[in-house]
Design a protein around this motif. Structure first.
Motif, short mmCIF file in Angstrom:
data_model
loop_
_atom_site.label_atom_id
_atom_site.label_comp_id
_atom_site.label_asym_id
_atom_site.label_seq_id
_atom_site.Cartn_x
_atom_site.Cartn_y
_atom_site.Cartn_z
N ILE A 1 -38.03 -77.79 -40.50
CA ILE A 1 -39.46 -77.23 -39.89
C ILE A 1 -39.53 -77.61 -38.44
N TYR A 2 -39.17 -78.90 -37.84
CA TYR A 2 -39.36 -79.16 -36.32
C TYR A 2 -38.30 -78.25 -35.75
N SER A 3 -37.23 -78.14 -36.41
CA SER A 3 -36.07 -77.03 -35.53
C SER A 3 -36.70 -75.73 -35.23
N VAL A 4 -37.24 -74.91 -36.35
CA VAL A 4 -37.46 -73.82 -36.24
C VAL A 4 -38.86 -73.65 -35.46
N VAL A 5 -39.99 -74.19 -35.62
CA VAL A 5 -41.11 -74.19 -34.85
C VAL A 5 -40.62 -74.50 -33.43
N GLY A 6 -40.18 -75.65 -33.13
CA GLY A 6 -39.68 -76.15 -31.64
C GLY A 6 -38.86 -74.84 -30.91
N ILE A 7 -37.79 -74.49 -31.49
CA ILE A 7 -37.03 -73.76 -30.86
C ILE A 7 -37.65 -72.31 -30.55
N MET A 8 -38.25 -71.83 -31.49
CA MET A 8 -38.70 -70.34 -31.55
C MET A 8 -39.79 -70.34 -30.61
N LEU A 9 -40.84 -71.43 -30.56
CA LEU A 9 -41.68 -71.67 -29.52
C LEU A 9 -41.01 -71.75 -28.20
N GLY A 10 -40.08 -72.50 -28.02
CA GLY A 10 -39.79 -72.86 -26.85
C GLY A 10 -38.98 -71.74 -26.15
N ALA A 11 -38.21 -70.96 -26.93
CA ALA A 11 -37.31 -69.83 -26.47
C ALA A 11 -38.37 -68.63 -26.24
N ARG A 12 -39.67 -68.61 -26.79
CA ARG A 12 -40.36 -67.51 -26.32
C ARG A 12 -41.09 -67.86 -25.01
N LEU A 13 -41.53 -69.24 -25.09
CA LEU A 13 -42.12 -69.47 -23.76
C LEU A 13 -41.27 -69.46 -22.65
N GLY A 14 -40.11 -69.96 -22.72
CA GLY A 14 -39.11 -70.05 -21.84
C GLY A 14 -38.85 -68.49 -21.30
N HIS A 15 -38.77 -67.62 -22.22
CA HIS A 15 -38.59 -66.23 -21.58
C HIS A 15 -39.76 -65.81 -20.71
N VAL A 16 -41.03 -65.95 -21.33
CA VAL A 16 -42.06 -65.78 -20.63
C VAL A 16 -42.11 -66.28 -19.07
N ILE A 17 -42.13 -67.53 -19.09
CA ILE A 17 -42.31 -68.12 -17.89
C ILE A 17 -41.12 -67.87 -16.84
N PHE A 18 -39.83 -67.85 -17.38
CA PHE A 18 -38.90 -67.36 -16.41
C PHE A 18 -38.59 -65.84 -16.00
N TYR A 19 -39.15 -65.00 -17.09
CA TYR A 19 -38.62 -63.69 -16.89
C TYR A 19 -39.70 -62.81 -16.83
N GLN A 20 -40.93 -63.30 -17.41
CA GLN A 20 -42.00 -62.22 -17.97
C GLN A 20 -43.13 -62.89 -17.84
N PRO A 21 -43.60 -63.70 -16.88
CA PRO A 21 -45.07 -64.32 -16.69
C PRO A 21 -46.21 -63.53 -16.53
N GLU A 22 -46.05 -62.27 -16.35
CA GLU A 22 -47.34 -61.08 -16.22
C GLU A 22 -47.91 -61.34 -17.79
N LEU A 23 -47.10 -61.67 -18.76
CA LEU A 23 -47.97 -61.56 -20.09
C LEU A 23 -49.04 -62.36 -20.13
N PHE A 24 -48.86 -63.43 -19.47
CA PHE A 24 -50.07 -64.52 -19.50
C PHE A 24 -51.37 -63.90 -19.03
N THR A 25 -51.44 -62.98 -18.52
CA THR A 25 -52.70 -62.30 -17.85
C THR A 25 -52.68 -60.84 -18.62
N GLU A 26 -51.59 -60.17 -18.90
CA GLU A 26 -51.76 -58.97 -19.20
C GLU A 26 -51.92 -58.73 -20.80
N ASP A 27 -50.95 -59.67 -21.51
CA ASP A 27 -50.79 -59.60 -23.09
C ASP A 27 -50.75 -60.81 -23.61
N PHE A 28 -51.68 -61.76 -23.41
CA PHE A 28 -51.55 -63.38 -23.91
C PHE A 28 -51.04 -63.52 -25.30
#
Length: 280
Positions: free
Chosen positions: A58-85
């Protein structure tokens, strides 16, 4: 002259009527289920309970999926924070109309950071050993999972390689292209197989698992070195915000992980090991 050009045009997934089950999502499911079985064998070998294994999953699934998604948005697609949160956390997009997208846009750097954090929380709440003890073992299934994630990228025709400029390569027809590119996803997936096998060898056939931090460090060095060199053959992902000395975002983010890995392999000494040596 021998030529190897493959036209790649698979379906995106399985049409279940009410939504499309993307093969990329299937690859993540396979990665987690295979990882669970690998850790089940390791935990049995270490004398750990099935209850603690369930919590780890449970810790692995939640942590890795959430981190992978946030990592992509922060490093490659930060406009999603304002355009499609809300599309950051849900497998759907709202901008331009509602659409089920599945789990797309996941960054391995974010997943790696989240894995460390989630294992810290797991160890504190459940295992009560050391963070490095669990990291030394959990990196083995993580390496196997990385293979399937990159296969999912290949099926999705994403994270594509640069044009080969020859008759060798893969034509990603889904992208409307007619020229071959390097199948960078397959290069990476194939390399990760050897990362996984190396970790399995050192865990089962040597006593390196007793050297706290070694397997974790080996994982960081091998996996991110692969990532660093394969990046030379990849097209830029999204907007490259960090470019220094010709290195792109993925490469620059890989260097700290490699250095940390070398530290744990060759420099770090467990305080617990020193205490045990003193007692003996």
């Amino acid at each position: 002259m021998f030529a190897l050009e493959i036209v790649w045009d698979p379906s995106k997934g399985l049409d279940l009527g009410f939504f499309m089950l993307h093969y990329y999502s299937v690859m993540w499911i396979v990665a987690f289920l295979l990882g669970l079985n690998i850790m089940k064998r390791i935990y049995k070998h270490e004398g750990q309970s099935e209850k603690s294994l369930d919590s780890l999953f449970i810790y692995s699934v939640v942590g890795i999926m959430l981190g992978a998604r946030l990592g992509h948005v922060i490093f490659y697609q930060p406009e999603l924070f304002t355009e499609d949160f809300f599309s950051i956390f849900l497998p759907v997009k709202f901008k331009g109309g509602f659409e089920f997208t599945g789990f797309q846009g996941l960054a391995s750097h974010g997943a790696a950071i989240a894995m460390i954090i989630s294992m810290y929380l797991y160890n504190k709440k459940v295992l009560h050993k050391t963070v490095l003890w669990i990291l030394d073992r959990v990196v083995i299934p993580v390496a196997s999972g990385a293979v399937f994630v990159r296969l999912g990228n290949f099926i999705n025709s994403e994270i594509i390689g640069k044009p080969t400029g020859s008759d060798f390569g893969v034509v990603f027809k889904q992208l409307g292209e007619t020229f071959p590119r390097h199948p960078a996803q397959l290069y990476e997936a194939f390399s990760y197989v050897f990362v996984f096998l190396a970790l399995m060898y050192f865990y089962w056939k040597t006593k390196k698992s007793e050297q706290e931090g070694f397997l974790f460090g080996l994982f960081l060095v091998l996996l991110w070195t692969v990532r660093f060199f394969v990046e030379f053959m990849k097209e830029p992902q999204g907007d490259e915000y960090f470019i220094l000395m010709g290195f792109n975002t993925g490469q620059l983010l890989s260097i700290p992980f490699i250095l940390i890995g070398l530290y744990f392999m060759f420099v770090y000494k467990s305080k617990r090991s020193d205490v045990e040596k003193t007692r003996s």
